[in-house]
Design a protein around this motif. Structure first.
Motif, mmCIF file in Angstrom:
data_model
loop_
_atom_site.group_PDB
_atom_site.id
_atom_site.type_symbol
_atom_site.label_atom_id
_atom_site.label_comp_id
_atom_site.label_asym_id
_atom_site.label_seq_id
_atom_site.Cartn_x
_atom_site.Cartn_y
_atom_site.Cartn_z
ATOM 1 N N ARG A 80 1.337 -1.255 0.034
ATOM 2 C CA ARG A 80 0.292 0.279 0.255
ATOM 3 C C ARG A 80 0.612 1.131 0.012
ATOM 4 O O ARG A 80 0.046 2.205 -0.487
ATOM 5 C CB ARG A 80 -1.027 0.263 1.377
ATOM 6 N N ALA A 104 5.014 -0.581 3.317
ATOM 7 C CA ALA A 104 3.040 -0.474 4.583
ATOM 8 C C ALA A 104 2.715 -2.162 3.264
ATOM 9 O O ALA A 104 2.645 -1.618 2.448
ATOM 10 C CB ALA A 104 2.680 0.661 4.623
ATOM 11 N N GLU A 157 -1.400 -4.958 3.180
ATOM 12 C CA GLU A 157 -2.303 -4.683 4.062
ATOM 13 C C GLU A 157 -3.163 -6.238 4.534
ATOM 14 O O GLU A 157 -1.920 -7.369 3.931
ATOM 15 C CB GLU A 157 -3.826 -4.281 3.343
ATOM 16 N N TYR A 207 -2.123 -0.609 8.876
ATOM 17 C CA TYR A 207 -0.739 -0.974 7.885
ATOM 18 C C TYR A 207 0.006 -1.856 8.641
ATOM 19 O O TYR A 207 0.252 -1.874 10.192
ATOM 20 C CB TYR A 207 -0.687 -0.520 7.424
#
Length: 474
Positions: free
Chosen positions: A112, A133, A135, A349
């Protein structure tokens, strides 16, 4: 008498996916391997898991192999054709290999956001200095092998003159109260981290408890160190309660030893088994945090991080007792870790910092230089573009092999002498010339951290011969 039965939970811990493969494996053991030891069965099923195609025609293991191959094919993931944009700090000093690794990581379906720190260089999977980052997914190689590796600085109200006039005493303190590489203490200190439930709940961790007990309070090889030096506090508002001025200090860099390395090895294998990626991205295989393996790794990773912290606290406790003083302040921060953090959009995240320092608003840290260059005591500014991160050091400008092949021990000794630095242990692969200019690295991240002070090394202890570079060959 211990049972030689294998449970479904144990198969999932090996990396077997939920579904028919587990049932086929249980039936195969019962039909073809009854009476064999539990160790034999686990080793056998591990081999099948790693290379199922080799067992397709096996009388008993064929159905297991077919189920695994089918599952792997169904779980194959393609990379996105376009990468997500990300920030690069100090791009002019970062090798192309590290940038290429970051480009691949930014195409993962679970990615992300990301950022590349100015000390970045090529590693496995995510580059060292990479911040990613994702998810609901954790990437074992996005964390790194030395889970929870960290810095720890203790500042003492002791005269710095002793580092010059009584250097032999301080060298002896480091030799007597630190251990590196294969060396461990005959009588390790007790620690509550060794009583954590993960040592009972997770098989791979349970098997590592004795090793963790033996190695606690010690440091690994490579770039790990413990050193005496001089801290210069530059800012009155420093969050440490220290007045501006000079202080004697201890700085250490160490990680989670064999415990973290084995956790990383095991769950990287599990991730690669469960998450099939194109060859160029294979080291970025992830574990779903909703799955059992992902939840297990998350607990094991946090245990390894706390174990790494305990190692530092033992080092600093031993040296403080030997100095006969208690520290006025301590700064500790870690890298090679993953955190659950809330993004600007309010969503949670998983932020991987592989060789990157947390630099949220007001967060203190220490970013080391090299044997002959200062480290910097910093306070994070909370820059969202960097994912609240900064570099974890100067970063390598030479590989270990190149340093050994090109540097000269006599020149290194003269360089150390010119900077008034004594080194116990180490080798050419850790010579100061193998690292980037820390001042340029800090200049490239001035928007990420404020500098509160510096740490200048004087006596450095690392793994290797106790007489330092004298045993290093040209």
């Amino acid at each position: 008498m211990a049972s030689n039965q294998i449970t479904g939970k144990e198969l999932r811990q090996l990396g077997y996916p939920e579904g028919p493969a587990i049932g086929h494996a249980m039936r195969a053991l019962e039909g073809g391997f009854r009476g064999k030891s539990k160790t034999f069965k686990l080793d056998l099923l591990t081999r099948v898991l790693r290379e199922p195609a080799l067992y397709r025609d096996h009388d008993h293991l064929g159905p297991v192999a077919e189920a695994l191959i089918g599952k792997q094919e169904r779980q194959a993931h393609a990379l996105h054709t376009q990468r997500i944009p990300y920030a690069i700090y100090g791009a002019e000093g970062i090798e192309p290999g590290a940038v290429n690794q970051m480009e691949i990581a930014m195409k993962l379906p679970v990615t992300r956001a990301g950022a590349l720190m100015p000390d970045a260089h090529q590693g496995y999977g995510l580059p060292i200095g990479g911040v990613l980052a994702t998810e609901n997914a954790v990437i074992p190689y996005g964390v790194g092998v030395d889970i929870g590796c960290r810095m720890c600085l203790s500042v003492f109200d002791l005269p710095i003159s002793g580092l010059q006039h009584d250097r032999a005493r301080f060298q002896k303190l480091l030799n007597d109260h630190t251990r590196f590489g294969q060396q461990v203490f005959q009588k390790p200190l007790d620690d509550a981290v060794l009583e954590r439930p993960e040592f009972q709940d997770i098989r791979v961790v349970r098997e590592l408890k004795d090793r963790a007990w033996r190695q606690i309070g010690s440091s690994g090889g490579g770039n790990h160190f413990a050193e005496f030096g001089v801290v210069d506090i530059l800012e009155a508002d420093n969050g440490l309660g220290l007045a501006p001025g000079q202080y004697l200090a201890v700085l250490s860099h160490s990680g989670s030893r064999g415990l973290g390395a084995e956790i990383a090895r095991h769950y990287t294998h599990v991730a690669k088994t469960q998450c099939q990626l194109p060859d160029e991205a294979r080291h970025l295989a992830w574990l779903d945090l909703d799955g059992e393996a992902g939840q297990e790794y998350w607990r094991a990773m946090n245990l390894a991080g706390d174990y790494a912290s305990a190692n530092h606290h033992h080092i600093h406790r031993r040296l403080a007792q030997a100095l006969g003083a208690q520290p006025l302040a301590m700064v500790e921060n870690h890298h090679n870790f993953a955190w659950k953090e809330t993004g600007a959009d309010g969503r949670e995240y998983i932020v991987h910092r592989k060789g990157a320092t947390p630099a949220g608003a007001g967060v203190l840290g220490i970013i080391p230089g090299s044997m002959t260059a200062p480290g910097f005591i910093v306070r994070g500014k909370g820059d969202a573009t960097s994912l609240n991160s900064a570099s974890h050091g100067a970063g390598r400008v030479m590989s270990r092999r190149k340093a050994k092949d090109t540097l000269n021990k006599h020149a290194v000794r003269q360089h150390l002498h010119n900077h008034d630095v004594t080194v116990i242990g180490s080798g050419l692969d850790e010579a100061p010339m193998a690292y980037k200019d820390i001042r340029k690295v800090m200049a490239a991240q001035s928007e990420l951290v404020d500098v509160l002070g510096t740490f200048t090394p004087r006596i450095v202890r690392m793994a290797g011969p106790t007489d330092g570079f004298d045993e290093v060959t040209d």
